[in-house]
Design an enzyme around this catalytic site. Structure first.
Site, mmCIF file in Angstrom:
data_model
loop_
_atom_site.group_PDB
_atom_site.id
_atom_site.type_symbol
_atom_site.label_atom_id
_atom_site.label_comp_id
_atom_site.label_asym_id
_atom_site.label_seq_id
_atom_site.Cartn_x
_atom_site.Cartn_y
_atom_site.Cartn_z
ATOM 1 N N ASN A 207 34.066 -0.880 -22.463
ATOM 2 C CA ASN A 207 33.875 -0.619 -23.810
ATOM 3 C C ASN A 207 33.824 1.070 -23.884
ATOM 4 O OD1 ASN A 207 31.123 0.025 -23.875
ATOM 5 N ND2 ASN A 207 30.873 -2.186 -22.792
ATOM 6 N N LYS A 336 19.614 -12.082 -33.737
ATOM 7 C CA LYS A 336 19.503 -11.752 -32.193
ATOM 8 C C LYS A 336 17.858 -11.251 -31.862
ATOM 9 C CE LYS A 336 21.574 -8.337 -28.842
ATOM 10 N NZ LYS A 336 22.311 -7.409 -28.693
ATOM 11 N N LYS A 340 16.074 -14.009 -29.106
ATOM 12 C CA LYS A 340 16.056 -13.645 -27.825
ATOM 13 C C LYS A 340 14.308 -13.166 -27.476
ATOM 14 C CE LYS A 340 20.679 -12.308 -27.504
ATOM 15 N NZ LYS A 340 21.704 -11.578 -26.627
#
Ligand code: FMN
Length: 398
Positions: A207, A336, A340
């Site tokens: 990436n 998220k 998490k």
């Protein structure tokens, strides 16, 4: 700041007059100030004023006879606790970016191994010029602290970005750096950069992360006295602080394995790496040949590093995750954060110009566990890193 030794470099720009106020601010705060001016700076401010305000001899000419030492430039670099260039002209920025040492200021700055602050000032077209922007990006990569110029009326009588930050702004920013090393005795684990998942010995899935955001966080934590382990994917970046323990990895799995031994001892964990979500199921042991047919690759999910480390999070640990989103940014980032089990999420949006991958600047939103949202406007990644760490350590634990 009492007793700190500040080296100030003045270059040839109209904003040089503001630097006189900066000298006064440091002197009033009890610092010792020494000044190096370029020859051109002396067209804007006089040696007499500088020497009177700094209470020290001004240094301009490397080859002047009769100075205390012939290698005054090296002595000054060793003497200073930190240095500031204000105003920083396009010229000194270009020289620093390219390691040119052709006068007292540029030579001294090359010999300096302490924190260096750069306060650019120039006409907006000069500031936006591709070469100046490239040079500033290089300075960011050298981990110099860029104090971004402000928008406003410029000396050339046009409104635009390029005004040197106000002396008080520069003073406060440097002051923060000089603050007590508030994180001495703390341990940090930081990840940065991309992961590369091999397809064959030549190709990989990667990436566009440069690693700069994670590196800036690691440097900020190290500057505050933290014992930092930096696990980084492939990047050309170098670390400035010798106290950073750097581990270079390639794949998501290597990154996970490198983090595990340090995670439970870390007081703060910052996961800024751009980790691949999938990796090829198998890696060919030879270079795959091109065929005139469709080609498909089986991918398997990688282990979620953030989730894995957060599963064993202790009450005293602070975990910060990063999220790069392209749509429903805030909703996705909050999800998220909560799924998490982490304390903060830093959201980057690819929709924002000058933010995200491959640029020296960033614009982020920090969200805490109580869904408080703090926006940090477009700034250099080093400034963003400092702001994030400031937010994290000023937020009461819930
Ligand atoms: C009136 C005047 C104002 C200037 N202001 C700036 C400025 O704000 N920023 C800049 O980069 N250059 C400015 N310059 C051009 C620099 O002085 C010139 O590029 C010089 O070579 C810089 O030298 P130095 O970096 O060694 O000080 C100005 C020039 C003049 C005549």
């Amino acid at each position: 700041m009492l007793g700190k030794r500040i080296l100030i470099g003045i270059c040839g720009g109209i904003a040089a007059y503001k630097t006189l106020t900066l000298i006064r601010l440091f002197r009033k705060a009890g610092c010792e100030v020494k000044v190096i001016a370029t020859r051109n700076a002396l067209s804007f401010v006089t040696p007499l004023t500088i020497e009177t305000l700094s209470n020290n001899k001004l240094y301009v000419d490397m080859f002047e006879c009769g100075t205390e030492r012939t290698t005054e430039h090296i002595a000054l670099a060793q003497w200073a606790d930190m240095a500031i260039v204000a105003p920083a002209t396009a010229n000194i920025i270009a020289k620093l970016a390219n390691g040119i040492a052709d006068d007292a200021l540029s030579t001294t700055l090359l010999a300096l191994s302490k924190p260096l602050f750069i306060a650019p000032a120039m006409n907006e077209n000069m500031y936006e010029h591709i070469a100046v922007q490239r040079n500033l990006k290089l300075l960011e990569e050298y981990h110099y602290h860029i104090i971004s110029p402000e928008k406003g009326m410029l000396a050339c009588n046009v409104e635009g970005k390029g005004r040197m930050a106000e002396p008080k702004t520069i003073f406060d920013r440097v002051g923060k750096q000089l603050q007590q090393k508030i994180l001495v005795g703390k341990k940090a684990l930081v990840t940065a950069g991309p992961t590369c998942e091999p397809i064959d010995p030549v190709r990989f899935i990667g990436n566009r992360s440069s690693g700069l955001m994670g590196f800036s966080i690691a440097e900020t934590l190290a500057d505050k006295g933290c014992d930092v382990t930096l696990v980084t994917g492939a990047t050309y970046l170098k670390t400035r602080s010798q106290s950073i323990h750097r581990i270079d990895v390639n794949t998501a799995d290597e990154m996970l394995q490198a983090c595990l031994p340090y995670a439970d001892k870390a007081d703060i964990i910052v996961m800024a790496a751009a980790v691949a979500d999938y990796t090829p199921e198998t890696k060919a042991d030879h270079k795959l040949k091109k065929k005139d047919a469709l080609f498909s690759l089986n991918l398997k999910p990688t282990t979620d590093i953030l989730k894995t480390l957060a599963k064993n999070k202790t009450d005293n640990q602070i975990i910060i995750g990063f999220a790069l989103e392209t749509d429903n940014e805030l909703t996705n980032a909050k999800q998220k954060l909560h799924t998490k089990n982490i304390d903060f999420i830093v959201l980057n949006s690819l929709k924002d110009k000058g933010a995200g991958f491959e640029c020296a600047t960033n614009k982020v939103t920090v969200i805490d566990k109580n869904d408080n949202v703090i926006e940090i406007p477009l700034k250099s990644k080093q400034e963003i890193a400092e702001n994030i760490i400031q937010i994290v350590f000023n937020t009461p634990k819930s």
